[in-house]
Design an enzyme around this catalytic site. Structure first.
Site, mmCIF file in Angstrom:
data_model
loop_
_atom_site.group_PDB
_atom_site.id
_atom_site.type_symbol
_atom_site.label_atom_id
_atom_site.label_comp_id
_atom_site.label_asym_id
_atom_site.label_seq_id
_atom_site.Cartn_x
_atom_site.Cartn_y
_atom_site.Cartn_z
ATOM 1 N N HIS A 9 7.222 1.758 -5.692
ATOM 2 C CA HIS A 9 6.426 2.852 -5.115
ATOM 3 C C HIS A 9 7.282 4.073 -4.787
ATOM 4 C CE1 HIS A 9 8.127 2.192 -1.122
ATOM 5 N NE2 HIS A 9 8.023 0.890 -1.384
ATOM 6 N N GLU A 83 5.156 -6.546 -0.834
ATOM 7 C CA GLU A 83 6.564 -6.626 -0.437
ATOM 8 C C GLU A 83 6.828 -7.896 0.363
ATOM 9 O OE1 GLU A 83 9.511 -6.367 -1.039
ATOM 10 O OE2 GLU A 83 10.131 -4.344 -0.481
#
Length: 192
Positions: A9, A83
């Site tokens: 990201h 994550e």
């Protein structure tokens, strides 16, 4: 052959502050949105069939910018590529960790998800996506730690010691049952 493009990201305020994000659902900052636009522009010159994202906001925002530029919808938001859990470390800087737990904080049990857990979870999710779309080209927008752990499971022997940069692309290819890495941590789109 199935081609998977793994993208970290764009940047967030916590990235710049050196804070561990883990499952904390932070948005992209202004620079992160610009980085997402840059990787989207780069990818617009290539053929991609699908895009998936972690269900966390910073990855989803990055994927949405890319999807809009490529004219393909986000095919799914997946917890399996979320994550790794940062446990009690989430939201802290290195200085705060040393102040709270001492210099040996890395050796303490602070609720962190293990590398092995991340490797199994992430690799399994990427394998499932590849099985769902054999012979296709698929983008996956996720996070640095889970992507590196996943890669260590999919491509044994690959050196994943280099931290992934924001909006870097790593390209892996599955031919029969074997994964290879063609490109690792590439951010040439940020040079222009």
């Amino acid at each position: 052959m199935t081609v998977i493009g793994l993208i970290r990201h764009g940047s967030t305020a916590w990235n710049k502050e050196g804070r561990i994000q883990g499952h904390t659902d932070n948005p992209l900052d202004e620079e992160g949105l610009l980085q997402a636009a840059a990787i989207a522009e780069r990818l617009s010159g290539e053929e991609w069939d699908y895009i998936y994202s972690s269900d966390l906001l910073r990855a989803r925002q990055t994927a949405e910018v890319i999807a809009a530029k490529l004219g393909i919808p986000v095919a799914g938001l997946l917890q399996g590529i979320r994550e790794m859990d940062g446990g009690q470390l989430e939201g802290t800087t290195e200085q705060e960790r040393v102040a709270r737990w001492g210099k040996d904080w890395r050796s303490m049990e602070l609720g962190l998800e293990s590398s092995e857990s991340g490797k199994l979870r992430g690799a399994r999710t990427i394998e499932e996506i590849a099985l769902r779309h054999p012979g296709k080209r698929v983008l996956i927008v996720s996070h640095g730690a889970i992507l590196r752990s996943s890669l260590s499971g999919l491509v044994p022997g690959l050196d994943v010691s280099q931290l992934l940069k924001n909006t870097s692309i790593t390209r892996i290819v599955k031919d029969k049952d074997t994964w290879t890495c063609e490109l690792y941590n590439c951010v040439q789109h940020m040079d222009s």
